[in-house]
Each structure stands twice: as C-alpha cells, then as structure tokens.
Design a protein around this motif. Structure first.
Motif, PDB file in Angstrom:
ATOM      1  N   ASP A 221      11.099  15.766  -4.093  1.00 43.41           N
ATOM      2  CA  ASP A 221      10.779  15.562  -5.507  1.00 43.41           C
ATOM      3  C   ASP A 221      12.023  15.174  -6.309  1.00 43.41           C
ATOM      4  O   ASP A 221      11.959  14.324  -7.196  1.00 43.41           O
ATOM      5  N   GLU A 222      13.157  15.792  -6.006  1.00 43.05           N
ATOM      6  CA  GLU A 222      14.404  15.453  -6.694  1.00 43.05           C
ATOM      7  C   GLU A 222      14.810  14.011  -6.384  1.00 43.05           C
ATOM      8  O   GLU A 222      15.244  13.267  -7.267  1.00 43.05           O
ATOM      9  N   LEU A 223      14.651  13.620  -5.126  1.00 41.84           N
ATOM     10  CA  LEU A 223      14.991  12.251  -4.734  1.00 41.84           C
ATOM     11  C   LEU A 223      14.077  11.247  -5.424  1.00 41.84           C
ATOM     12  O   LEU A 223      14.539  10.204  -5.898  1.00 41.84           O
ATOM     13  N   LYS A 224      12.774  11.574  -5.510  1.00 40.89           N
ATOM     14  CA  LYS A 224      11.825  10.687  -6.209  1.00 40.89           C
ATOM     15  C   LYS A 224      12.214  10.534  -7.669  1.00 40.89           C
ATOM     16  O   LYS A 224      12.164   9.434  -8.217  1.00 40.89           O
TER      17      LYS A 224
ATOM     18  N   THR B 242       0.816  -1.202   0.000  1.00 41.93           N
ATOM     19  CA  THR B 242       0.000   0.000   0.000  1.00 41.93           C
ATOM     20  C   THR B 242       0.852   1.254   0.000  1.00 41.93           C
ATOM     21  O   THR B 242       0.412   2.303  -0.434  1.00 41.93           O
ATOM     22  N   LYS B 243       2.092   1.176   0.443  1.00 42.89           N
ATOM     23  CA  LYS B 243       2.967   2.339   0.475  1.00 42.89           C
ATOM     24  C   LYS B 243       3.683   2.464  -0.861  1.00 42.89           C
ATOM     25  O   LYS B 243       4.381   1.558  -1.288  1.00 42.89           O
ATOM     26  N   THR B 244       3.502   3.594  -1.532  1.00 42.39           N
ATOM     27  CA  THR B 244       4.146   3.833  -2.818  1.00 42.39           C
ATOM     28  C   THR B 244       5.285   4.813  -2.628  1.00 42.39           C
ATOM     29  O   THR B 244       5.461   5.392  -1.556  1.00 42.39           O
ATOM     30  N   GLU B 245       6.059   5.049  -3.705  1.00 47.92           N
ATOM     31  CA  GLU B 245       7.164   5.995  -3.610  1.00 47.92           C
ATOM     32  C   GLU B 245       6.679   7.379  -3.228  1.00 47.92           C
ATOM     33  O   GLU B 245       7.393   8.142  -2.613  1.00 47.92           O
ATOM     34  N   GLY B 246       5.457   7.716  -3.621  1.00 46.03           N
ATOM     35  CA  GLY B 246       4.908   9.008  -3.255  1.00 46.03           C
ATOM     36  C   GLY B 246       4.700   9.138  -1.757  1.00 46.03           C
ATOM     37  O   GLY B 246       4.659  10.238  -1.215  1.00 46.03           O
TER      38      GLY B 246
ATOM     39  N   LEU C  31      13.511   7.457   0.988  1.00 45.35           N
ATOM     40  CA  LEU C  31      13.975   7.653  -0.388  1.00 45.35           C
ATOM     41  C   LEU C  31      15.498   7.596  -0.449  1.00 45.35           C
ATOM     42  O   LEU C  31      16.077   6.944  -1.327  1.00 45.35           O
ATOM     43  N   LYS C  32      16.150   8.274   0.488  1.00 39.81           N
ATOM     44  CA  LYS C  32      17.617   8.266   0.527  1.00 39.81           C
ATOM     45  C   LYS C  32      18.153   6.854   0.769  1.00 39.81           C
ATOM     46  O   LYS C  32      19.148   6.444   0.170  1.00 39.81           O
TER      47      LYS C  32
ATOM     48  N   LYS D 170      23.988   8.524  -6.355  1.00 42.08           N
ATOM     49  CA  LYS D 170      24.438   9.721  -5.638  1.00 42.08           C
ATOM     50  C   LYS D 170      23.361  10.804  -5.690  1.00 42.08           C
ATOM     51  O   LYS D 170      22.645  10.923  -6.672  1.00 42.08           O
ATOM     52  N   TYR D 171      23.268  11.574  -4.630  1.00 44.81           N
ATOM     53  CA  TYR D 171      22.316  12.683  -4.557  1.00 44.81           C
ATOM     54  C   TYR D 171      22.914  13.766  -3.671  1.00 44.81           C
ATOM     55  O   TYR D 171      23.778  13.506  -2.836  1.00 44.81           O
ATOM     56  N   GLY D 172      22.464  14.995  -3.880  1.00 44.68           N
ATOM     57  CA  GLY D 172      22.945  16.117  -3.075  1.00 44.68           C
ATOM     58  C   GLY D 172      22.368  16.083  -1.678  1.00 44.68           C
ATOM     59  O   GLY D 172      21.230  15.656  -1.481  1.00 44.68           O
ATOM     60  N   SER D 173      23.135  16.557  -0.716  1.00 44.19           N
ATOM     61  CA  SER D 173      22.673  16.541   0.677  1.00 44.19           C
ATOM     62  C   SER D 173      21.444  17.418   0.888  1.00 44.19           C
ATOM     63  O   SER D 173      20.682  17.206   1.816  1.00 44.19           O
ATOM     64  N   ARG D 174      21.242  18.391   0.000  1.00 43.41           N
ATOM     65  CA  ARG D 174      20.081  19.276   0.119  1.00 43.41           C
ATOM     66  C   ARG D 174      19.009  18.967  -0.923  1.00 43.41           C
ATOM     67  O   ARG D 174      18.130  19.791  -1.174  1.00 43.41           O
ATOM     68  N   ALA D 175      19.059  17.795  -1.506  1.00 43.95           N
ATOM     69  CA  ALA D 175      18.076  17.420  -2.533  1.00 43.95           C
ATOM     70  C   ALA D 175      16.678  17.397  -1.933  1.00 43.95           C
ATOM     71  O   ALA D 175      16.475  16.923  -0.807  1.00 43.95           O
TER      72      ALA D 175
END
Length: 100
Positions: free
Chosen positions: A88-91, A59-63, A70-71, A80-85
């Motif tokens: 929405d950017e992470l999704k 029942t739990k989706t990425e949204g 997400l991280k 890799k992702y920015g620490s301040r992402a």
C-alpha cells in the motif's frame, strides 16, 4: 490520438505540466508513448474522445501489480522507498509520483 483529462493532473512525464479537467491530452507539441496513454487510461485520469484507433487500458492495473513490479516502476521514476515498505505504501508513492 486525443484524450480528455478527467481530473487535474501534474504529468511527471511532461515536466510536471498541469493538465486541467476537460483539457485535451496530450498537448499538440508532445509525443506520448502508447504505454503512457494506457497507464493514464488505466488510472482513469484521461478518457478517449471517441475517435477511432484510440488505445484501451491494459487489463493489469496498479492494484494488480506485485511488490516487485511496484518497486521496479518506482525505480524507473527515481522515487526512493524504504526496504520494508508495504504494498500500500508503494502504491501511494507511485500514485504521487505519477501525478495523482
């Protein structure tokens, strides 16, 4: 258990294998975890072929995932992702990493 692919996907858990719309998922020689099936069902990129015993998406989706969740998924995938992402950017990064 078999499923039908609803749109073209590159499966990152299968060496970026291209599944085209209408194909059977998974390939006969591939063993896929229940969690992966639920994940793809939840994204709507596969659907059950109607056979009994098929899995249903969580029942739990990425949204619904928190930034922390997400991280964690991105870390698991080695993305890799920015620490301040932002969330929405992470999704978006997660969607891209999982073949959407």
């Amino acid at each position: 258990m078999t499923y039908i692919v609803t749109k073209n996907i590159l499966d990152t858990k299968d060496n970026n294998y291209l599944y085209e719309k209408g194909e059977i998922y998974p390939r006969p020689e591939l063993n896929v975890s229940d969690n992966r099936i639920k994940e793809l069902l939840g994204k709507g990129v596969i659907v059950s072929d109607g056979a009994e015993g098929e899995l249903t998406p969580d029942t739990k989706t990425e949204g619904d995932l928190s930034v922390k969740e997400l991280k964690a998924k991105l870390d698991e995938l080695g993305v890799k992702y920015g620490s301040r992402a932002s969330k929405d950017e992470l999704k978006a990064l997660l969607d891209g990493a999982e073949g959407e």
